[in-house]
Design an enzyme around this catalytic site. Structure first.
Site, PDB file in Angstrom:
ATOM      1  N   ASP A  37       0.731  -1.232  -0.026  1.00 55.34           N
ATOM      2  CA  ASP A  37      -0.220  -0.420   0.253  1.00 55.34           C
ATOM      3  C   ASP A  37       0.537   1.471   0.074  1.00 55.34           C
ATOM      4  OD1 ASP A  37      -2.296   1.090   0.505  1.00 55.34           O
ATOM      5  OD2 ASP A  37      -2.617   0.743   2.098  1.00 55.34           O
ATOM      6  N   ASP A  38       0.986   2.318  -1.270  1.00 54.91           N
ATOM      7  CA  ASP A  38       1.292   3.234  -1.352  1.00 54.91           C
ATOM      8  C   ASP A  38       3.126   3.603  -1.240  1.00 54.91           C
ATOM      9  OD1 ASP A  38      -1.182   4.169  -0.159  1.00 54.91           O
ATOM     10  OD2 ASP A  38      -0.167   5.409   1.329  1.00 54.91           O
ATOM     11  N   CYS A  77      -6.413   4.195  -3.503  1.00 51.96           N
ATOM     12  CA  CYS A  77      -6.509   3.086  -3.069  1.00 51.96           C
ATOM     13  C   CYS A  77      -8.004   2.502  -3.940  1.00 51.96           C
ATOM     14  CB  CYS A  77      -6.501   2.877  -1.420  1.00 51.96           C
ATOM     15  SG  CYS A  77      -5.128   3.685  -0.906  1.00 51.96           S
ATOM     16  N   LYS A 136      -5.716  -6.510   3.310  1.00 52.58           N
ATOM     17  CA  LYS A 136      -6.795  -5.017   3.586  1.00 52.58           C
ATOM     18  C   LYS A 136      -7.166  -5.054   2.374  1.00 52.58           C
ATOM     19  CE  LYS A 136      -6.214   0.047   1.066  1.00 52.58           C
ATOM     20  NZ  LYS A 136      -5.327   1.120   1.024  1.00 52.58           N
ATOM     21  N   HIS A 138     -11.064  -2.852   1.510  1.00 53.16           N
ATOM     22  CA  HIS A 138     -10.765  -0.832   1.107  1.00 53.16           C
ATOM     23  C   HIS A 138     -12.120  -1.199  -0.302  1.00 53.16           C
ATOM     24  CE1 HIS A 138      -9.456   3.337   1.574  1.00 53.16           C
ATOM     25  NE2 HIS A 138     -10.527   3.153   2.218  1.00 53.16           N
ATOM     26  N   HIS A 292       1.531   2.151   4.328  1.00 51.38           N
ATOM     27  CA  HIS A 292       0.113   2.628   4.525  1.00 51.38           C
ATOM     28  C   HIS A 292       0.570   3.640   5.956  1.00 51.38           C
ATOM     29  CE1 HIS A 292      -3.501   5.394   4.565  1.00 51.38           C
ATOM     30  NE2 HIS A 292      -3.621   5.263   3.874  1.00 51.38           N
ATOM     31  N   ASP A 344      -0.033  -0.650  -5.307  1.00 57.27           N
ATOM     32  CA  ASP A 344      -2.204   0.231  -5.570  1.00 57.27           C
ATOM     33  C   ASP A 344      -1.534   1.096  -5.988  1.00 57.27           C
ATOM     34  OD1 ASP A 344      -1.515   1.307  -3.171  1.00 57.27           O
ATOM     35  OD2 ASP A 344      -3.234   0.786  -2.425  1.00 57.27           O
ATOM     36  N   HIS A 345      -0.785   2.029  -6.198  1.00 59.95           N
ATOM     37  CA  HIS A 345      -0.114   3.352  -6.423  1.00 59.95           C
ATOM     38  C   HIS A 345       1.173   3.688  -6.335  1.00 59.95           C
ATOM     39  CE1 HIS A 345      -1.618   5.339  -2.800  1.00 59.95           C
ATOM     40  NE2 HIS A 345      -2.349   4.190  -3.572  1.00 59.95           N
ATOM     41  N   LYS A 370       1.764   9.436  -5.262  1.00 62.68           N
ATOM     42  CA  LYS A 370      -0.469   9.339  -4.626  1.00 62.68           C
ATOM     43  C   LYS A 370      -1.205  10.286  -4.760  1.00 62.68           C
ATOM     44  CE  LYS A 370      -2.952   7.504  -0.965  1.00 62.68           C
ATOM     45  NZ  LYS A 370      -2.641   7.533   0.527  1.00 62.68           N
TER      46      LYS A 370
END
Length: 597
Positions: A37-38, A77, A136, A138, A292, A344-345, A370
Site C-alpha cells: 500500500d502506497d 487505493c 487490506k 477497502h 500506509h 496499488d499506486h 499518490k
C-alpha cells in the site's frame, strides 16, 4: 530386470503434481499476488534505491521478470484496487468520485464494489481454485444492513478472508491524528460550540430576567445541541472502533484492532493459507497493511534503516515478502506457482511531520505521487513476476503494462475460456515469456476521480511513449511538488488547471515529464493530439452514460450503463445500521484470540 523395476517409479514421477518445469501434465498453477500500500517505485533496490535494504524483493526480480513501466489504473487505493480486481477501469464499476472524496471513508457506508461486478477471484473460483485474501480490502462491506455483506470479499470470489475490510489509517493509533474529513470535523465542532454558547446565553438572559424565553424553546435548543454534537462526535470520535477492525470471513474478530501485532498476524495467516492448500490449486492475494500511515514500530526493525520510520517499515515489508517466498519454496511448489509483487499506486509525497519526518514513499525520477492524477509518480509502480522454470530469470520488460493485466493473465493460466465482459487489460504471458516484444497497450487512460486526466500512446513501430495531460492538479505552495495545503490533490474546480492545447510529453526521452513538447520540438505534435483524441472518443463510446469530454467536469450519476456511482456523499457517510460490529451495537468490542498463533 533393473529397467522393469524403474517403470513404477517413472510412472509415479510423471503423475505427481509437483513437476520440475512448472508446465506439465495439465496441472493448474498457483498464484501468490503480493500488493503493498502506497509504495513508491523509487523505494526498491532493483528499481534504483541504494540506501534501503530490500534483498528479498530484489531477489524476486533477479529470479524472474521485472516490469519497468507497470501502471496503476488510478493514483488512489479504492479505484486502483477496483481496477486491479476487475481488470477494468474503475469508472466502469462506479468506483470513482466527482468531488473531494475519492476513496471509501467509513465501513458503515453503503458504497463499494457492486455485487454484480466480476473479479479474477470469482473467475478462478469457478475454475476450481481455493481463493484467499489476507490483508487490506477497502472496497466496501454492506449495502442495506450490517449483515448483508454485499461488497465483502466473500461475495467477490474469495472463499477465505482475514484482514482489514477498511484500511490502516492514522485514526487507528492514538496520537497520530485523523485522516478523515478533518476540516468538516472542525466545522461541525465549532457549530456545536456556537449552539452551546447560544443556549447558555439565552439561559443566563432568562435567569437574569432580561427577557422571557419559553421553557419549551430551551428544551428544544438543548436537544438540538445534543443532536448537533452526536452528528459529528459519534461518527468521528469513535473512528478507531468503527473503521479499525479485523474480520475473518464475515465475522468481526477484533474491534478496535491492536495495530502493533498486525504485521505478524497477517503474515502468519498468509503462510497458513498456502500451507493448507498446498495440494490443490490456490489463489492468494496478500494485501499488506504497509506502507500506509501510521508507521509500524516493530522492535525487530525500529531504528534499523537509514530512512527513519519509513525505511524501517519498508525493510519489514521486504522481510515479509521473503517469508512468503520462503514458504512457497520450502513446500516444493515454486515451479508451479506464479508470484507477483506490486503496489496499488505511488508514494504519498505530502505525508510528513516534524516528529516522524517523511512518512510517504519516494517515486524516483517520476513527477508527482499518490492522488496526483496522471503524473507518472502516482501511477508507475513496481511490477515483478517470478515463476521458476516458466519465466526466464533476470528478464526486464520496458513496455507499458497495467495492474489490470492480472485479470486476463490469471484467466488464461487457469484455462478459463468462458465468455466475459469487456476487459481493459491484456494477457501478459506472451510478453513475460518473450514470445512477443511489444505490449498490446497502444493507449492507456489515466483518471483522476471520474475525470479523464491523461492519455498514454505507444505508437506502433516506435519506442516513443507519448502522454497527453488534459488538466493537472494545482500544487501548493506554488512551485512545490505536491498539494501540501490539502495533503491530497483534488480533481475538480479550482483545484486543477485545464490545458488547451493539452500538455504533451515523450516519456521515452523525458520520463520525469519536465519538458512539454511543442509543434516546434515534436514533428508529430498534431498527429499525436489527433490520435489521442480519436482514442478518447473510442474509449468514451464504451462508457454509454459518460458524456463528458476529456477533462470536463460532468456531474453524471452513473459511470457506465446501469452502474451507480459508489463514492457519492450519500454512500460514503456513516450509517449506524451498516456498521460491522463485534457484540451488540453500539457497544462493539472484542479481541482476537491469538494464543494459537
Amino acid at each position: 530386470m533393473r529397467s522393469v523395476l524403474l517403470v513404477p517409479f517413472l510412472f509415479l514421477l510423471l503423475t505427481t503434481g509437483r513437476d520440475v518445469t512448472g508446465k506439465g501434465f495439465d496441472q493448474k498453477p498457483n498464484f501468490v499476488l503480493m500488493v503493498v500500500d502506497d509504495l513508491g517505485i523509487g523505494d526498491i533496490g532493483c528499481y534504483g534505491n541504494d540506501t534501503i535494504r530490500t534483498p528479498n524483493i530484489d531477489r524476486l526480480a533477479s529470479d524472474g521478470v521485472k516490469l519497468t513501466q507497470h501502471i496503476a489504473a488510478a493514483p488512489l487505493c479504492t479505484p486502483s484496487r477496483t481496477a486491479f480486481m476487475t481488470g477494468r477501469y474503475a469508472i466502469r464499476s462506479g468506483m470513482v468520485s466527482t468531488g473531494r472524496v475519492q476513496v471509501l471513508l467509513f465501513l458503515g457506508g453503503s458504497g463499494g464494489l457492486a455485487p454484480s461486478e466480476t473479479t479474477f477471484a470469482k473467475r478462478l473460483q469457478q475454475q476450481g481454485y481455493t481463493t484467499g485474501l489476507v490483508g487490506k480490502w477497502h472496497l466496501g462491506v454492506n449495502c442495506k444492513h450490517r449483515e448483508d455483506h454485499c461488497h465483502h470479499p466473500n461475495q467477490h470470489g474469495f472463499s477465505y478472508f482475514y484482514g482489514l475490510p477498511f484500511t490502516l489509517f492514522n485514526d487507528c493509533v492514538p496520537g497520530e491524528g485523523s485522516d478523515v474529513l478533518v476540516d468538516l470535523q472542525h466545522a461541525l465542532q465549532n457549530l456545536t460550540m456556537l449552539l452551546g454558547v447560544g443556549l447558555l446565553t439565552i439561559v443566563c438572559a432568562r435567569v437574569c430576567g432580561l427577557f422571557e424565553v419559553g421553557l419549551w424553546l430551551l428544551v428544544l435548543l438543548f436537544f438540538l445541541c445534543i443532536l448537533a454534537t452526536a452528528v459529528w462526535y459519534v461518527p468521528f470520535k469513535f473512528l478507531p472502533t468503527w473503521n479499525c477492525i479485523i474480520m475473518r470471513n464475515q465475522e468481526v474478530i477484533e474491534q478496535p484492532m491492536t495495530v502493533e501485532t498486525l504485521p505478524q498476524r497477517l503474515l502468519g495467516e498468509a503462510q497458513n493459507f498456502i500451507k493448507r492448500n498446498v495440494d490443490r490449486p490456490f489463489l492468494l492475494v496478500f494485501s499488506l497493511a504497509h506502507i500506509h500511515t501510521p508507521m509500524f514500530k516493530t522492535p525487530q526493525f525500529a531504528g534499523k534503516s537509514r530512512h527513519g520510520a519509513y525505511g524501517d517499515n519498508l525493510e519489514e515489508v521486504d522481510w515479509m515478502i521473503g517469508k512468503i517466498t520462503e514458504t512457497v519454496d520450502s513446500l516444493g511448489i515454486a515451479n508451479n506457482t506464479l508470484m507477483y509483487f506490486t503496489s496499488d499506486h505511488g508514494g504519498h509525497l505530502e505525508d510528513s511531520d516534524s516528529r516522524t519526518g517523511q512518512k510517504g514513499g519516494w517515486n524516483g525520477i517520476y513527477k508527482g505521487g499518490k492522488a496526483m492524477g496522471g503524473w507518472e509518480g502516482g501511477i508507475r509502480v513496481p511490477g515483478i513476476f517470478r515463476w521458476p522454470g516458466r519465466l526466464r530469470a533476470g528478464k526486464v520488460v520496458d513496455e507499458p503494462t497495467s495492474l489490470m493485466d492480472l485479470y486476463p493473465t490469471l484467466k488464461y493460466l487457469a484455462k478459463d475460456k468462458q465468455p466475459d465482459r469487456q476487459s481493459d487489460g491484456y494477457n501478459l504471458m506472451p510478453l513475460l515469456e518473450g514470445e512477443v516484444a511489444r505490449s498490446e497497450h497502444e493507449f492507456m487512460f489515466h483518471y483522476c476521480g471520474i475525470y479523464l486526466n491523461a492519455v498514454r500512446w505507444h505508437p506502433p513501430g516506435s519506442d516513443s511513449i507519448f502522454k497527453v495531460h488534459f488538466f493537472t492538479p494545482n500544487f501548493f505552495p506554488p512551485g512545490a511538488g505536491g498539494c501540501y495545503d490539502t495533503k491530497i490533490c483534488l480533481c475538480h474546480g479550482e483545484h486543477v488547471t485545464h490545458h488547451d492545447p493539452p500538455l504533451l510529453y515523450n516519456l521515452f526521452h523525458d520520463p520525469s515529464e519536465s519538458q512539454p513538447l511543442t509543434p516546434d520540438t515534436e514533428p508529430r505534435y498534431a498527429e499525436i493530439l489527433e490520435q489521442t483524441a480519436k482514442a478518447v472518443e473510442r474509449h468514451k463510446s464504451t462508457l454509454p452514460n459518460e458524456q463528458a469530454p476529456a477533462g470536463a467536469h460532468s456531474e453524471a450519476n452513473t459511470a457506465e450503463q446501469g452502474v451507480e456511482l459508489q463514492l457519492t456523499w450519500d454512500k460514503i457517510l456513516w450509517r449506524p445500521w451498516l456498521q460491522p460490529c463485534c457484540g451488540t451495537f453500539p457497544f462493539c468490542g472484542c479481541k482476537e484470540n491469538t494464543t494459537h498463533m
